[in-house]
Design a protein around this motif. Structure first.
Motif, mmCIF file in Angstrom:
data_model
loop_
_atom_site.group_PDB
_atom_site.id
_atom_site.type_symbol
_atom_site.label_atom_id
_atom_site.label_comp_id
_atom_site.label_asym_id
_atom_site.label_seq_id
_atom_site.Cartn_x
_atom_site.Cartn_y
_atom_site.Cartn_z
ATOM 1 N N GLN A 1 -56.558 -7.843 21.880
ATOM 2 C CA GLN A 1 -57.647 -7.965 21.379
ATOM 3 C C GLN A 1 -58.075 -9.147 20.959
ATOM 4 N N LEU B 1 -53.588 2.044 32.563
ATOM 5 C CA LEU B 1 -54.162 0.454 32.000
ATOM 6 C C LEU B 1 -53.184 0.381 30.805
ATOM 7 N N LEU B 2 -52.978 -1.093 30.565
ATOM 8 C CA LEU B 2 -52.297 -1.431 29.508
ATOM 9 C C LEU B 2 -53.432 -2.210 28.404
ATOM 10 N N GLY B 3 -54.230 -2.963 29.109
ATOM 11 C CA GLY B 3 -55.209 -3.773 28.334
ATOM 12 C C GLY B 3 -56.185 -4.510 29.265
ATOM 13 N N ALA C 1 -57.260 -6.832 34.074
ATOM 14 C CA ALA C 1 -56.846 -5.620 33.592
ATOM 15 C C ALA C 1 -55.481 -5.550 33.766
ATOM 16 N N CYS D 1 -59.217 -7.792 29.484
ATOM 17 C CA CYS D 1 -59.458 -9.266 28.517
ATOM 18 C C CYS D 1 -60.360 -9.828 29.678
ATOM 19 N N ALA E 1 -48.610 1.161 26.360
ATOM 20 C CA ALA E 1 -50.238 0.731 26.311
ATOM 21 C C ALA E 1 -50.714 0.621 25.057
ATOM 22 N N SER F 1 -52.711 -2.806 24.513
ATOM 23 C CA SER F 1 -54.113 -2.907 24.422
ATOM 24 C C SER F 1 -54.677 -3.534 23.218
ATOM 25 N N GLU F 2 -53.952 -3.182 21.927
ATOM 26 C CA GLU F 2 -54.384 -3.593 20.673
ATOM 27 C C GLU F 2 -53.961 -5.296 20.657
ATOM 28 N N LYS G 1 -59.882 1.548 27.050
ATOM 29 C CA LYS G 1 -58.831 1.891 26.338
ATOM 30 C C LYS G 1 -57.776 2.835 27.338
ATOM 31 N N PRO G 2 -56.488 2.706 27.058
ATOM 32 C CA PRO G 2 -55.645 3.206 28.027
ATOM 33 C C PRO G 2 -55.849 4.885 27.899
#
Length: 391
Positions: A298, A327-329, A341, A331, A290, A294-295, A320-321
């Protein structure tokens, strides 16, 4: 009377997936289903169109055009048929649409794909999926949603040539679509390059759909005309990593079965990383990590610019995870306003958190923004169809 029934199912899609603007796309388990009944022998004649869309609370019914020339599905079918000097046969066409219109879930792309497949089957054009892909992209203007809906799964695409002129001609109000008509655009050969990207089978999509529309044209007008080299590199780095990280690939985790070591010149080297499920340190269960995903989701190209069109989006993109296990990410889905998500668990809680953030924001009407959360699968096969002949 003998007849032929065509059934075509096209999945919804999410485009961009954060940094992959006009490149990355993902097919989702909401469907546009077309059922066409064609009397045999098939001959040119009238086309009767009916439409159904499941009702959404607080959302008025859509005024979807039901004439061949104005409905995007049948106009696309008419374009393909005319370009191949064929006429569409008489049929009764029923459209069952689960994909919300104007919400960033690829409703127009699915319509174009459905119309292209309809013409391919009804007129026996014998086009392959890559051939259909090029026609659809020329009509839609960009490949991300189209490729996801037609080909399925999670993938990346680009155009080998500019289609600006062809796309303009497709949508020219004066374009006549009929057998023998002049100037019907035809896509360049091998126009669209598509490649599937691996994604772990545990990954699901939580989509949160606000109850208002955002037209793609308006969302594109919010974008900058130029970008700094720093911002472009920022997105390129993350989009490249994302295409591998969602698979839980070895090497994407910060730590795995072997610890990190120091390479030459002090560069950190990671070998045999096993990925993780929400920990910054990864784990050995093979799930995408994650912290990396998540990063990697971006973006500096489109989401910040569009956030002013979607109240609450800025706060949602900061989730954030560490605060939401599973949660992974997060957008924006396509041009919005839907939020996507990606997650490997805790799906309902993730959806509720995003719904609550939207509800705390205020829309143009001065009221809280209502939204609906759905947990969807990634559709690996893309568009499907079958044909049944009744004697």
């Amino acid at each position: 009377m003998p007849s032929k029934t065509l059934t075509i199912s096209v999945p919804a899609s999410a485009a961009n997936i954060g940094p992959g603007f006009d490149v990355l796309g993902m097919s989702l388990s909401l469907s546009l289903v077309l059922t066409a009944e064609i009397p045999l022998p098939a001959t040119p004649g009238p086309i009767e169109i009916t439409y159904f869309e499941p009702p959404t609370p607080d959302t008025p019914p859509k005024n979807v055009p039901l004439t061949v020339e104005d409905n995007l599905i049948t106009r696309t079918a008419l374009h393909l048929a005319s370009a191949h000097k064929k006429e569409l046969p008489s049929m009764k066409l029923h459209i069952h649409n689960e994909i919300p219109l104007g919400r960033g879930l690829g409703s127009s792309g699915a319509a174009v794909v459905g119309g292209a497949i309809l013409a391919n089957l009804a007129c026996q054009l014998s086009l392959s999926k890559p051939g259909l892909l090029d026609f659809c992209v020329m009509i839609e203007g960009h490949p991300d949603n189209i490729a996801a809906s037609l080909m399925g799964g999670f993938g990346a695409s680009f155009l080998s040539k500019s289609i600006e002129e062809e796309h303009k001609r497709v949508h020219d109000a004066g374009l006549v679509l009929s057998v023998g008509a002049e100037g019907i655009p035809y896509p360049p050969k091998e126009l669209t390059r598509f490649t599937p990207c691996p994604i772990h089978e545990a990954v699901k999509a939580v989509v949160v759909i606000p109850r208002f529309e955002l037209q793609t044209k308006k969302a594109r007008e919010a974008l900058q005309k130029t970008y700094s080299l720093e911002d472009v590199v920022y997105n390129l780095q993350r989009a490249t990593v994302l295409t591998h990280a969602l698979a839980g690939s070895p090497g994407c985790g910060r730590e795995g079965k072997r610890r990190r070591g120091e390479g030459e010149n002090g560069v950190t080297v990671i070998a045999n990383g096993s990925g993780g499920n929400g920990s910054e340190n990864g784990s050995e269960n093979g799930l995408p990590e994650a912290g990396i995903v998540s990063e990697a989701m971006q973006d500096r190209i489109h989401q910040n610019q569009r956030s002013k069109l979607v109240p609450g989006l800025t706060e949602i993109l900061q989730l954030k995870p560490a605060a939401l296990p599973g949660l992974l990410g997060v957008c924006m889905s396509g041009a919005g306003p839907t939020v996507l998500a990606l997650a490997v668990g805790n799906f309902e809680a993730i959806g509720k958190r995003i719904v609550d953030i939207f509800a705390a924001a205020v829309g143009e009407d001065g009221k809280p923004i209502l939204s609906d959360a759905k947990v969807l699968e990634i559709v690996k096969g893309g568009a499907t169809w079958d044909e049944v002949v009744k004697p």
